[in-house]
Design a protein around this motif. Structure first.
Motif, mmCIF file in Angstrom:
data_model
loop_
_atom_site.group_PDB
_atom_site.id
_atom_site.type_symbol
_atom_site.label_atom_id
_atom_site.label_comp_id
_atom_site.label_asym_id
_atom_site.label_seq_id
_atom_site.Cartn_x
_atom_site.Cartn_y
_atom_site.Cartn_z
ATOM 1 N N PHE A 100 33.260 29.879 42.285
ATOM 2 C CA PHE A 100 33.806 29.507 43.594
ATOM 3 C C PHE A 100 34.720 28.285 43.472
ATOM 4 O O PHE A 100 35.817 28.250 44.045
ATOM 5 N N ILE A 101 34.287 27.289 42.688
ATOM 6 C CA ILE A 101 35.108 26.088 42.474
ATOM 7 C C ILE A 101 36.381 26.442 41.706
ATOM 8 O O ILE A 101 37.469 25.924 41.992
ATOM 9 N N GLN A 102 36.251 27.358 40.750
ATOM 10 C CA GLN A 102 37.427 27.783 40.001
ATOM 11 C C GLN A 102 38.483 28.373 40.934
ATOM 12 O O GLN A 102 39.673 28.037 40.833
ATOM 13 N N LYS A 103 38.050 29.254 41.827
ATOM 14 C CA LYS A 103 38.998 29.963 42.691
ATOM 15 C C LYS A 103 39.545 29.085 43.805
ATOM 16 O O LYS A 103 40.721 29.198 44.170
ATOM 17 N N THR A 104 38.710 28.230 44.384
ATOM 18 C CA THR A 104 39.109 27.496 45.578
ATOM 19 C C THR A 104 39.718 26.126 45.301
ATOM 20 O O THR A 104 40.486 25.620 46.115
ATOM 21 N N ILE A 105 39.392 25.526 44.150
ATOM 22 C CA ILE A 105 39.850 24.162 43.883
ATOM 23 C C ILE A 105 40.697 24.080 42.614
ATOM 24 O O ILE A 105 41.830 23.595 42.641
ATOM 25 N N LEU A 106 40.168 24.564 41.500
ATOM 26 C CA LEU A 106 40.819 24.333 40.221
ATOM 27 C C LEU A 106 42.108 25.126 40.046
ATOM 28 O O LEU A 106 42.979 24.735 39.268
ATOM 29 N N GLU A 107 42.255 26.242 40.761
ATOM 30 C CA GLU A 107 43.509 26.979 40.674
ATOM 31 C C GLU A 107 44.673 26.163 41.221
ATOM 32 O O GLU A 107 45.830 26.398 40.887
ATOM 33 N N SER A 108 44.368 25.173 42.062
ATOM 34 C CA SER A 108 45.418 24.339 42.654
ATOM 35 C C SER A 108 46.107 23.460 41.625
ATOM 36 O O SER A 108 47.222 22.987 41.857
ATOM 37 N N VAL A 109 45.456 23.196 40.488
ATOM 38 C CA VAL A 109 46.090 22.384 39.439
ATOM 39 C C VAL A 109 46.597 23.256 38.293
ATOM 40 O O VAL A 109 46.951 22.748 37.226
ATOM 41 N N GLY A 110 46.642 24.573 38.505
ATOM 42 C CA GLY A 110 47.246 25.483 37.534
ATOM 43 C C GLY A 110 46.339 25.972 36.438
ATOM 44 O O GLY A 110 46.820 26.437 35.393
ATOM 45 N N CYS A 111 45.021 25.899 36.635
ATOM 46 C CA CYS A 111 44.087 26.378 35.605
ATOM 47 C C CYS A 111 44.250 27.880 35.385
ATOM 48 O O CYS A 111 44.594 28.627 36.299
ATOM 49 N N ILE A 112 43.984 28.298 34.153
ATOM 50 C CA ILE A 112 44.154 29.702 33.754
ATOM 51 C C ILE A 112 42.799 30.256 33.332
ATOM 52 O O ILE A 112 42.112 29.655 32.502
ATOM 53 N N TRP A 113 42.417 31.394 33.914
ATOM 54 C CA TRP A 113 41.108 31.980 33.619
ATOM 55 C C TRP A 113 41.260 33.194 32.708
ATOM 56 O O TRP A 113 42.272 33.894 32.742
ATOM 57 N N PHE A 114 40.245 33.471 31.928
ATOM 58 C CA PHE A 114 40.251 34.660 31.075
ATOM 59 C C PHE A 114 38.861 35.269 31.047
ATOM 60 O O PHE A 114 37.861 34.612 31.358
ATOM 61 N N ASN A 115 38.824 36.523 30.663
ATOM 62 C CA ASN A 115 37.570 37.241 30.480
ATOM 63 C C ASN A 115 37.425 37.542 28.998
ATOM 64 O O ASN A 115 38.200 38.328 28.438
ATOM 65 N N ARG A 116 36.451 36.929 28.358
ATOM 66 C CA ARG A 116 36.291 37.045 26.911
ATOM 67 C C ARG A 116 36.093 38.493 26.470
ATOM 68 O O ARG A 116 36.453 38.869 25.352
#
Length: 277
Positions: A100-116
Motif C-alpha cells: 500500500f505504501i509502495q503504491k500510494t507514497i513511494l511511486e511519487s518519488v519514481g520508485c520502480i517495482w519488479f516481480n522476481r
C-alpha cells in the motif's frame, strides 16, 4: 573534505552543526514537496527505532547519468538512506501494508517495482532503469545489486544490471552495529512487520553510512568486473567479507541438473585422488 552527519533520532547534524529542517518550505514545487514529505516519513520511522545513524561523505546530489548502489541487510536500508535523500529505489513488489505504501507514497518519488518470479518483468524494468537515469529531473536511482538481504557480515555477488547503464556508479556502504539489536531481516523466518516491531522494542538501531567516490567503467572492463570492483570498495569500507554466492539462491533452489553436475565434478576429483594414492 569529508562531511559527516549524525542522526539521533530526529535531528540531522551537518558539518556546520546546524539543524537541518526536514519540513517543506515555501516556494517548492509539488515534486519537491513530495520528496520532503517522503524524507520526513522515513525520519519518523528511524526515530521509532531510536536510530543513531552517522553519515560520512557528501550528501548525494540530483543529476542525470548516475546510479547509487549499496549493500543490503534489511528493507530499513532504504528508509535510512531515504531520510537524507529522496531516492527512487528499485524494489520487489510486496503485499499488505508495505505494498500500500509502495503504491500510494513511494511511486511519487519514481520508485520502480519488479516481480522476481516474472521473467518478462526483467526487460521492462531494465528499460525503465535506462530511461530513469537519462532525465535530470528524476530523483537519484538507488539499487541493491545483491538482490536479497544479507546478514551484514558478508556481501554476496552483485547483479550486473546497475553496471550496464553506461553511467556513473556511486557506491554506498552500510554497516550496522549489533550492540543493541541485529538489524538483519531474515524474510524466511520473520515478516517485515515483526522485524519492525523488534527494532522498535530494542534500545537503539546504530548504523554508519559511507557515501563513496563515483566509479566509471574502465576501458576493456566488463560489467561483471565493474560490479566486482565496486563490491570490493563497499566490502572494504564496511568491513564485510566477500563470498562467491548468488543471493537469489535464497529464494530459488538450484536446478537438479546443476546440482548433479557439481556432484559429478566432486566425485571425479575424489576418484582421481584415490587413484593417485
Amino acid at each position: 573534505m569529508e562531511l559527516e552527519h549524525l542522526f539521533i533520532p530526529t535531528v540531522v547534524l551537518g558539518s556546520s552543526d546546524k539543524i537541518r529542517s526536514t519540513l517543506p518550505i515555501e516556494g517548492l514545487n509539488s515534486s519537491s514537496w513530495m520528496r520532503k514529505l517522503v524524507e520526513m516519513m522515513c525520519s519518523v520511522f528511524v526515530a521509532s527505532w531510536t536510530g543513531v545513524i552517522k553519515y560520512h561523505g557528501p550528501r548525494p546530489s540530483t543529476r542525470p547519468h548516475q546510479v547509487f548502489v549499496a549493500n543490503h541487510t534489511s528493507m530499513i536500508d532504504f528508509i535510512i538512506l531515504e531520510q537524507m535523500t529522496a531516492f527512487a529505489v528499485i524494489m520487489q513488489k510486496h503485499p499488505g501494508w508495505v505494498g500500500f505504501i509502495q503504491k500510494t507514497i513511494l511511486e511519487s518519488v519514481g520508485c520502480i517495482w519488479f516481480n522476481r518470479n516474472d521473467l518478462k518483468d526483467r526487460e521492462v524494468v531494465a528499460k525503465k532503469l535506462r530511461d530513469h537515469v537519462q532525465h535530470p529531473d528524476n530523483n537519484p536511482l538507488l539499487i541493491f545489486p545483491e538482490g536479497t538481504c544479507v546478514n551484514n557480515q558478508y556481501t554476496v555477488m552483485f547483479k550486473k544490471g546497475a553496471f550496464e547503464l553506461g553511467c556513473a556508479v556511486c557506491p554506498i556502504a552500510i554497516k550496522y552495529n549489533k550492540i543493541f539489536v541485529d538489524a538483519f531481516w531474515n524474510s524466511k523466518k520473520q515478516s517485515f512487520t515483526m522485524h519492525l516491531v523488534r527494532l522498535m522494542t530494542s534500545w537503539a538501531v546504530v548504523c554508519d553510512v559511507w557515501y563513496l567516490e563515483p566509479q566509471y567503467l574502465r576501458d576493456g572492463e566488463t560489467a561483471i568486473e565493474f560490479a566486482e570492483r565496486v563490491r570490493d570498495m563497499i566490502a572494504a569500507r564496511a568491513g564485510l567479507k566477500k563470498v562467491p554466492w548468488d543471493g537469489y539462491l535464497k529464494h530459488n533452489r538450484p536446478s537438479p541438473k546443476h546440482t548433479e553436475e557439481k556432484q559429478r565434478i566432486f566425485a571425479d576429483s575424489v576418484l582421481r585422488r584415490l587413484e593417485e594414492s
